[in-house]
Design an enzyme around this catalytic site. Structure first.
Site, PDB file in Angstrom:
ATOM      1  N   HIS A 152     -71.122 -35.411   4.847  1.00 45.53           N
ATOM      2  CA  HIS A 152     -69.966 -35.380   3.944  1.00 45.53           C
ATOM      3  C   HIS A 152     -68.899 -34.400   4.461  1.00 45.53           C
ATOM      4  O   HIS A 152     -67.745 -34.762   4.654  1.00 45.53           O
ATOM      5  CB  HIS A 152     -70.439 -34.973   2.541  1.00 45.53           C
ATOM      6  N   GLU A 153     -69.313 -33.173   4.699  1.00 43.85           N
ATOM      7  CA  GLU A 153     -68.355 -32.157   5.149  1.00 43.85           C
ATOM      8  C   GLU A 153     -67.791 -32.531   6.513  1.00 43.85           C
ATOM      9  O   GLU A 153     -66.636 -32.282   6.812  1.00 43.85           O
ATOM     10  CB  GLU A 153     -68.993 -30.769   5.192  1.00 43.85           C
ATOM     11  N   HIS A 198     -64.863 -34.794   6.082  1.00 44.28           N
ATOM     12  CA  HIS A 198     -63.621 -34.038   5.828  1.00 44.28           C
ATOM     13  C   HIS A 198     -63.095 -33.469   7.146  1.00 44.28           C
ATOM     14  O   HIS A 198     -61.897 -33.487   7.414  1.00 44.28           O
ATOM     15  CB  HIS A 198     -63.893 -32.851   4.896  1.00 44.28           C
ATOM     16  N   HIS A 238     -61.295 -35.999   9.210  1.00 42.96           N
ATOM     17  CA  HIS A 238     -59.984 -36.289   8.616  1.00 42.96           C
ATOM     18  C   HIS A 238     -58.957 -35.234   9.067  1.00 42.96           C
ATOM     19  O   HIS A 238     -57.827 -35.545   9.394  1.00 42.96           O
ATOM     20  CB  HIS A 238     -60.130 -36.269   7.091  1.00 42.96           C
TER      21      HIS A 238
HETATM   22 ZN   LIG Z   1     -65.896 -33.248  -0.334  1.00 41.53          ZN
END
Ligand SMILES: [Zn+2]
Length: 670
Positions: free
Chosen positions: A460-461, A464, A467
């Site tokens: 998940h991290e 980010h 991105h």
């Molecule tokens: Zn998040």
């Protein structure tokens, strides 16, 4: 040289000291103020070069130094550091409100937008973002109101800092020492061992338990001793409230934060806090958010009630007649074992940190053509690693710090933050740098393993991070995750989570050196079957938090101030679990009281609609498809805030998002 001010390389984080903080902040702010006042008094008509660029440079300089200072406060906090940090925070807030209320600058932005036909689509988007941000900073207010607005902003930033400190302090203040090992039955051996080491470090006999998450969770999941579970649950869920210690009580902070935000929304002419905060989101009104959450509640309740039935059934086997919240994780773990014959502990042996990272990097190589290599730089702790990312053409794309393990002086949770954001100012160019921070159980005997949930958190991290790092936007304020609507920001992160449920990916990263074996397919199938275990309950839990948040910020007024009452109403409306009224969840709900998630907690579910729907294209043409990967990179990851999230989504998927993929992913379609 002050390490925070070094610009030609990354700071010598190992040697930063509290004494470096104030001089660094003062220097940058003073330089920026000079530029701002020069621009304000400029007589020629403003354009991109003579006006926007110098302001962008100011913004980059300050953000970079502040990011370094802020990050150290989050991962290496100390009393002396915290003191200077708070002084610096006050200065930064003061500067931002000064700039944000400059009518001259605001008018010049508007002037450029009206009079420059040569602006690109992304330049226009950046200026539009600025204009909205000025309006939300009270630029249009009269002198007296402006002063009040500024005072509120400064007070709010102090209050949120104090909110976080109370949480950290109350966690550190709680210690439970158990001397009789018999009371620890059921708890995994490594947890017991680390509790023993913690006690030893404090020169105490027995086992020391705390309520930071890695210590809290295994007790809730595995301790056979019901009283121990209740004690730890009680401490965890009353932290930062008067029930635990009035010294760290967040009640006043919450009331004060809400009162000031309400006043702020009124000053800006909004009917409530949510209407003000939703101005920068994809969702346009609280009604739209509430209707979305109600749809989810409707879809999830039936399944959640079935989950409760299962729990009540298994409770009988453990002589529990009335299931309490501190029985839920414990019984769920038993049920999971019975249903799928797996436990977190069993899964964990297959996920050594190194293998998981390798697996993650392999995906990036396959779908985006990236090479990720470790290299050495100065960091704030010996466990922190540093990596460089190269593209197919062997060009450096970005770099990141990876700080995986829980430490006493580190804020809890997991997050990605920007150290440096990509930009190009005339002949000066910089590639992005990220911090990826988690709070996993520290290595034991030099070896670290992750639970499947932790693997998901890491992915998940990392999403980010991609991105932020894979952006191709060179306008600073809209590169990476900058300028992306809050409720769309979780798209790339939740997108990555999908890979944690793919056999081909999991198999490759599950090699266990000790047993010389990969995770058996059967075990994975069980894990996959368990994916939607209690998904009804999980969904309702997220909806409860999101509904509380949006209703609190919509319904709050000086006449309707009781946040606990609003929470209790929401609980009565959606929850199928009887949470005790003394559960002080809001007191540590830092997402909405000190983070950026006020009126935006729904974003997690909202963005999950986007991410599930985006991933469904990969499911259609291949989960490691280069074609899909390149398209995702080109239309979503690289575009940042250079256009709206809806424009990016449509460019990727060829249509607007649909809720179906999310419901299918959670098995909530009937
Ligand atoms: Zn998040």
């Amino acid at each position: 040289m002050n390490p925070f001010l070094v610009r030609d390389k990354l700071p010598d984080f190992f040697n930063v000291k509290p004494k470096h903080v104030i001089p660094a902040i003062n220097k940058v702010i003073n330089e920026n103020l000079k530029v701002v006042s020069k621009i304000e008094s400029m007589s020629e008509s403003p354009n991109w070069m003579n006006f926007v660029t110098p302001l962008e440079i100011c913004s980059e300089r300050l953000n970079r130094v502040w990011s370094y200072i802020n990050h150290i406060n989050a991962v290496k906090s100390s009393t002396s550091y915290r003191k200077v940090y708070n002084q610096a925070l006050a200065k930064v807030t003061e500067y931002s409100s000064h700039l944000g209320q400059s009518r001259i600058i605001y008018n010049k932005y508007k002037n450029i937008l009206q009079n420059n036909n040569q602006l690109s689509h992304s330049q226009k988007k950046l200026i539009k973002n600025e204009i909205i941000s000025f309006e939300l900073s009270g630029v249009a207010l009269h002198k007296k109101q402006k002063a009040r607005f500024k005072a509120i902003q400064s007070k709010l930033s102090k209050l949120s800092s104090s909110f976080d400190e109370n949480i950290l302090d109350s966690i550190n203040n709680f210690k439970l020492v158990i001397s009789d090992k018999n009371l620890l039955k059921g708890i995994p051996e490594h947890v017991v061992k680390s509790a023993h080491l913690k006690a030893k470090a404090k020169k105490t006999k027995g086992f020391l338990f705390t309520i930071d998450f890695p210590s809290y969770l295994p007790i809730m999941q595995y301790a056979d001793n019901r009283k121990l579970r209740k004690d730890i649950y009680t401490a965890y869920n009353t932290k930062a409230s008067s029930l635990m210690d009035s010294k760290f009580d967040n009640t006043k902070n919450i009331n004060h934060i809400l009162k000031l935000k309400y006043e702020m929304s009124k000053l800006l002419g909004y009917s409530d806090i949510s209407s003000m905060l939703l101005k920068t989101k994809m969702a346009k009104s609280s009604e739209e958010v509430i209707s979305f959450l109600s749809k989810l509640t409707k879809k999830a309740t039936k399944s959640a009630l079935a989950d409760i039935d299962d729990i009540n059934d298994i409770a009988k086997e453990f002589n529990i007649t009335k299931v309490m919240p501190w029985d839920m994780p414990y019984l769920s773990e038993k049920l999971k074992k019975e249903k799928f014959s797996i436990t977190d502990e069993e899964i964990k042996q297959y996920f050594s940190v190194n293998n998981v990272l390798q697996g993650l990097f392999n995906i990036c190589k396959k779908i985006y053509g990236l090479n990720i290599n470790e290299t050495k730089v100065s960091t704030w702790h010996e466990d922190v690693k540093f990596f460089e990312i190269f593209n197919k053409e062997k060009q450096l794309v970005g770099k990141f710090y990876l700080d995986l393990y829980a430490r006493k002086e580190k804020r809890g949770g997991a997050w990605m933050d920007e150290a440096i954001s990509k930009y190009k100012f005339m002949n000066e160019e910089e590639s992005p740098v990220a911090y990826l921070t988690c709070n996993f159980t520290p290595p034991l005997n030099g070896k670290a393993y992750l639970t499947h949930d932790e693997v998901i958190t890491l992915f998940h991290e990392f999403g980010h991070g991609l991105h932020h790092l894979l952006t191709e936007v060179t306008e600073y304020s809209i590169s990476g995750i900058k300028g992306v609507e809050w409720d769309a920001v979780e798209l790339p992160s939740q997108f990555m989570e999908n890979y944690c449920w793919e056999w081909s990916v999991i198999r490759d990263m599950s090699y266990n050196k000790k047993t010389n074996a990969y995770m058996p397919k059967k075990l994975f199938n069980n894990l996959l079957e368990s994916k939607n275990f209690q998904s009804g309950l999980q969904t309702l839990r997220q909806v409860e938090f999101a509904l509380f948040d949006i209703k609190l910020h919509t319904e709050y007024s000086p006449k309707n101030r009781s946040f606990m009452k609003i929470l209790n109403n929401v609980r009565a409306q959606v929850s199928v679990i009887n949470t005790p009224t003394w559960n002080k969840f809001p007191h540590s709900f830092s997402h909405i009281f000190s983070g950026g998630y006020a009126s935006a907690y729904y974003s997690y579910k909202w963005a999950e609609v986007l991410s599930a729907d985006a991933y469904s294209l990969f499911e259609e043409i291949g989960i490691l498809s280069k074609t899909a990967g390149n398209k995702f990179k080109k239309e979503i990851l690289s575009k940042g805030g250079s256009r709206t999230a809806m424009e990016s989504f449509i460019a990727f998927r060829g249509r607007k998002p649909k809720i179906n993929a999310l419901l299918t992913h959670h098995g909530l379609t009937n």
